[in-house]
Design a protein around this motif. Structure first.
Motif, mmCIF file in Angstrom:
data_model
loop_
_atom_site.group_PDB
_atom_site.id
_atom_site.type_symbol
_atom_site.label_atom_id
_atom_site.label_comp_id
_atom_site.label_asym_id
_atom_site.label_seq_id
_atom_site.Cartn_x
_atom_site.Cartn_y
_atom_site.Cartn_z
ATOM 1 N N VAL A 389 1.036 -1.216 0.124
ATOM 2 C CA VAL A 389 0.061 -0.197 -0.129
ATOM 3 C C VAL A 389 0.841 1.107 0.125
ATOM 4 N N ASN A 390 0.823 2.030 -1.142
ATOM 5 C CA ASN A 390 1.502 3.125 -1.106
ATOM 6 C C ASN A 390 0.639 4.516 -0.551
ATOM 7 N N LEU A 391 1.007 5.128 0.487
ATOM 8 C CA LEU A 391 0.421 6.219 1.042
ATOM 9 C C LEU A 391 0.713 7.403 0.314
ATOM 10 N N MET A 392 -0.403 8.258 -0.102
ATOM 11 C CA MET A 392 -0.049 9.448 -1.016
ATOM 12 C C MET A 392 -0.609 10.804 -0.139
ATOM 13 N N ARG A 393 0.197 11.854 -0.260
ATOM 14 C CA ARG A 393 -0.327 12.922 -0.013
ATOM 15 C C ARG A 393 -0.020 14.065 -0.532
ATOM 16 N N GLU A 416 -7.623 9.663 10.520
ATOM 17 C CA GLU A 416 -7.693 10.538 9.472
ATOM 18 C C GLU A 416 -8.988 10.532 8.522
ATOM 19 N N VAL A 417 -9.215 9.321 8.022
ATOM 20 C CA VAL A 417 -10.124 9.188 6.999
ATOM 21 C C VAL A 417 -11.281 8.149 7.410
ATOM 22 N N GLY A 418 -11.092 7.652 8.373
ATOM 23 C CA GLY A 418 -12.523 6.799 8.904
ATOM 24 C C GLY A 418 -12.306 5.390 8.443
ATOM 25 N N VAL A 419 -12.908 4.648 9.281
ATOM 26 C CA VAL A 419 -12.719 2.974 9.108
ATOM 27 C C VAL A 419 -13.414 2.695 7.892
ATOM 28 N N ASP A 420 -14.515 3.259 7.405
ATOM 29 C CA ASP A 420 -15.134 2.929 6.319
ATOM 30 C C ASP A 420 -14.439 3.018 4.852
ATOM 31 N N ALA A 421 -13.850 4.297 4.843
ATOM 32 C CA ALA A 421 -13.154 4.652 3.788
ATOM 33 C C ALA A 421 -11.542 3.719 3.680
ATOM 34 N N VAL A 422 -11.152 3.282 4.798
ATOM 35 C CA VAL A 422 -10.053 2.567 4.924
ATOM 36 C C VAL A 422 -10.349 0.925 4.372
ATOM 37 N N ARG A 423 -11.569 0.534 4.909
ATOM 38 C CA ARG A 423 -11.812 -0.725 4.746
ATOM 39 C C ARG A 423 -12.212 -1.002 3.056
ATOM 40 N N PHE A 424 -13.229 -0.199 2.681
ATOM 41 C CA PHE A 424 -13.568 -0.343 1.534
ATOM 42 C C PHE A 424 -12.339 -0.059 0.199
ATOM 43 N N PHE A 439 -4.990 10.171 0.394
ATOM 44 C CA PHE A 439 -5.583 10.908 1.689
ATOM 45 C C PHE A 439 -6.721 11.621 0.954
ATOM 46 N N ALA A 440 -6.373 12.290 -0.041
ATOM 47 C CA ALA A 440 -7.422 13.369 -0.321
ATOM 48 C C ALA A 440 -8.494 12.725 -1.148
ATOM 49 N N LYS A 441 -8.419 11.754 -1.975
ATOM 50 C CA LYS A 441 -9.215 11.409 -2.750
ATOM 51 C C LYS A 441 -10.306 10.524 -1.901
ATOM 52 N N VAL A 442 -9.697 9.700 -1.188
ATOM 53 C CA VAL A 442 -10.756 8.736 -0.241
ATOM 54 C C VAL A 442 -11.584 9.609 0.533
ATOM 55 N N THR A 443 -11.320 10.676 0.726
ATOM 56 C CA THR A 443 -12.380 11.614 1.614
ATOM 57 C C THR A 443 -13.352 12.449 0.644
ATOM 58 N N GLU A 444 -12.816 12.771 -0.483
ATOM 59 C CA GLU A 444 -13.718 13.752 -1.499
ATOM 60 C C GLU A 444 -15.147 13.061 -1.506
ATOM 61 N N GLN A 445 -15.992 13.911 -1.704
ATOM 62 C CA GLN A 445 -17.432 13.738 -2.008
ATOM 63 C C GLN A 445 -17.715 13.631 -3.662
ATOM 64 N N ASP A 448 -15.836 9.854 -8.231
ATOM 65 C CA ASP A 448 -14.412 9.255 -8.059
ATOM 66 C C ASP A 448 -13.832 8.637 -6.918
ATOM 67 N N ASN A 449 -14.655 8.726 -5.758
ATOM 68 C CA ASN A 449 -14.339 8.069 -4.600
ATOM 69 C C ASN A 449 -15.331 7.075 -4.402
ATOM 70 N N PRO A 450 -14.994 5.961 -4.719
ATOM 71 C CA PRO A 450 -15.850 4.735 -4.605
ATOM 72 C C PRO A 450 -16.588 4.372 -3.350
ATOM 73 N N VAL A 451 -15.971 4.682 -2.255
ATOM 74 C CA VAL A 451 -16.584 4.467 -1.073
ATOM 75 C C VAL A 451 -17.883 5.594 -0.727
ATOM 76 N N PHE A 452 -17.538 6.630 -1.072
ATOM 77 C CA PHE A 452 -18.401 7.636 -1.047
ATOM 78 C C PHE A 452 -19.689 7.372 -2.002
ATOM 79 N N TYR A 453 -19.360 7.012 -3.172
ATOM 80 C CA TYR A 453 -20.394 6.824 -4.438
ATOM 81 C C TYR A 453 -21.391 5.824 -3.901
ATOM 82 N N VAL A 454 -20.615 4.675 -3.298
ATOM 83 C CA VAL A 454 -21.549 3.479 -2.750
ATOM 84 C C VAL A 454 -22.495 3.918 -1.588
#
Length: 586
Positions: A389-393, A416-424, A439-445, A448-454
């Motif tokens: 897993v490459n962490l990007m900021r 920082e991003v919440g357990v739901d975002a991490v797991r999905f 970190f930015a993409k997994v929290t944007e609404q 393009d952010n799959p967990v938000f979209y679902v």
């Protein structure tokens, strides 16, 4: 209800009604007959290979066989169209009434829609995480933790009796390094100036509380005894402290285990279970004393041309036989692993799954060989490798080193991003593919952010019900009522396409369980959310397609049933991934 299994049975029944017979009266082998989605959606809803499978058996051309099967399938009221395509594939288009009926089934079954009996109650052991107990869990462990947990969820949902297990690697040299590192912090807690942490020890500040706890419990006593005396005491204390920390980290990620198994117990328990396993394999003729050929290419500095105790792993698919003893007579790491998997087998787990890190790829064949030997072919091991897993900021990759103490922990990411975002997002790639976790993409609404979209799709279903309660108060939102409503008003292709996508869920779940690939569920949920959002958007353009129509309560009731089906499937799929299904999002 699995539509594809249902129609496989109907195709088999159609073959039975036909005059197709095997050559010389032989019984037809129908085990390879299957029904699946066609490669091109324009070809229909389902496709079967039945004619291709039977052609040689009955001595006919595949298209001629297909024609006979099609004639019988067209008698089925649920089949609107049946075509023979290409060399002999059969494409089926199902009646709209059949698809409408799927909605009622989903609503009636609720959380049990998609639940299967693939495992038929068989016991399955899933071992995952198993991080060395030398510090807090970092992001590299996170992916394996989520993967193992999701695989266990899938297997349990598919009818297996699952045990979730953590293997504590507390028998190797790394725990002695941990003990010496903790002892240094203990001295620091007593007021000693320890200076810079020496190379080879763990420098992380997470050991400061361990040193303080040691000082509180033992005072200065440990400084008055030899290392030979204090080392086992500090080692046990430090490992327990690290495991408490790891359990807390796993709890933050909503990861759970049924069993925590100590590697040291294999050797230092009531009896030596490593010796027991090796003796058992020896009695089976799978252990011998011999020499190994030198490795290909440049010889490593530690290679020795000597007689060794070897396991015949090449008899079970490995490239070479594997040593069980080191030159000093101690067990190899592999010998301990054999004993551990043997212990799992003796506990009733012939079927096992191991989740390993990216650096263990070369270890897979020998592990699978070992399990094949100890189960005498009556069990098996599936190994899933988790890539990095490459962490990007801000577009830059974050550099980490556990040895230097500079690393981002699992808890840092979750907070920082919440357990739901991490797991999905950990499941939104195949396990063998590297993940760039931004970190930015997994929290944007956004889409393009799959967990938000679902999750937004599920929240939207709840919003529709809240709106309906206000605008059409006479319409019921109870599942029992929605399961029985007249759905004949659902006619638009975009609605029917959504139902067809919903019907795929049991097949997706079964395939994900069979292959231990939870990413299939994540991909499916994203696609399903897209279908649902498309219906919503079309309703904005065409008012007659809106979910709520105050002037037509019957149609509103039908569409609420469809919304409930969507909500049930999304909630079920998210549940398998260990992700919440929110009622609203802000």
């Amino acid at each position: 209800m699995n539509v594809f299994t249902l129609f496989t049975d109907r195709v088999v029944a159609a073959i039975g009604k036909s005059d197709l017979t095997g050559r010389d009266g032989a019984a037809l082998d129908l085990t390879r007959v299957n029904v699946e989605p066609p490669r091109d959606a324009s070809h229909g809803d389902l496709a079967t290979n039945a004619a291709m499978v039977l052609a040689k058996q009955v001595g006919m051309k595949p298209r001629d066989v297909a024609t006979k099967i099609v004639d019988i399938l067209l008698e089925d009221a649920d089949v609107a169209k049946a075509d023979v395509a290409g060399p002999g594939f059969i494409n089926l288009t199902l009646a709209d009434d059949f698809w409408r009926g799927v909605v009622g089934t989903i609503v009636a079954m609720g959380k049990d829609f998609g639940r299967g009996d693939l495992g038929k109650g068989a016991k399955m052991n899933v071992e995952y995480v198993s991080a060395n107990p030398t510090g807090p869990m970092h992001v590299g462990h996170t992916r394996g933790a989520v993967l193992g947990d999701c695989i266990a969820n899938l297997l349990a949902f598919s009818g297996y009796d699952v045990c979730r297990e953590y293997y504590i690697n507390d028998a190797g040299g790394q725990v002695d390094v941990l003990a010496r590192s903790a002892y240094l912090r203990y001295c620091e807690a007593l007021g000693d100036d320890i200076g810079a942490i020496p190379d080879g020890l763990y420098p992380g500040d997470y050991l400061v509380p361990v040193g303080e706890a040691l000082a509180k419990e033992h005072g200065a006593k440990l400084k008055q005894i030899s290392e030979e005396e204090w080392l086992p005491l500090v080692r046990e204390f430090a490992v327990d402290a690290m495991m408490d920390m790891i359990r807390s980290d796993l709890f933050a990620l909503n990861v759970k285990h049924d069993v925590f198994f100590s590697e040291r117990s294999l050797i230092h328990g009531e009896h030596n279970r490593v010796k027991e396993a090796i003796d058992w394999l020896t009695d089976k003729g799978q252990v011998y004393v011999g020499t190994l050929p030198p490795p290909k290419g440049q010889l490593p500095d530690d290679w020795e041309d000597r007689e060794q105790t070897l396991f015949r792993s090449s008899d079970f698919g490995d490239d070479i036989d594997r040593p069980l003893k080191k030159s000093d007579g101690s067990n190899t790491y592999f010998a301990n692993d054999i004993a551990y998997h043997f212990d799992k087998f003796k506990r009733g787990y012939a079927q096992q799954v191991d989740i390993l890190g990216a650096d263990h790829g070369g270890y897979v064949k020998r592990l699978k060989a070992a399990v094949s030997a100890i189960t005498e072919g009556n069990g098996g091991l599936e190994v899933k490798i988790c890539q990095l897993v490459n962490l990007m900021r801000d577009g830059e990759q974050l550099k980490m080193s556990k040895r230097s103490g500079n690393f981002i922990t699992l808890r840092d990411v979750v907070e920082e991003v919440g357990v739901d975002a991490v797991r999905f997002m950990m499941m939104y790639r195949k396990s063998e593919a590297t993940i760039d976790f931004d970190f930015a993409k997994v929290t944007e609404q956004s889409k393009d952010n799959p967990v938000f979209y679902v999750q937004y799709a599920h929240a939207r279903t709840a919003s529709i019900f809240r709106q309906a309660a206000v605008e059409v108060p006479n319409v019921s939102s109870k599942a029992d009522d929605l399961a029985k409503v007249d759905l004949s008003g659902i006619k638009d292709e975009v609605e029917l396409a959504l139902i067809r996508k919903l019907s795929e869920y049991p097949r997706i779940v079964e395939g994900a369980a069979e292959t231990q690939e939870p990413h299939r569920v994540a991909f499916y949920l994203y696609e399903l959310a897209g279908y649902f959002h498309s219906v919503w958007n079309k309703g904005k353009e065409m008012p007659q397609l809106r979910f709520i129509n105050a002037k037509d309560e019957e149609l509103t009731q039908a569409r609420l049933a469809l919304v409930q089906a969507v909500a049930s499937v999304i909630a079920s799929g998210l549940g398998l991934l260990g992700v919440t299904a929110p009622e609203e999002m802000r």
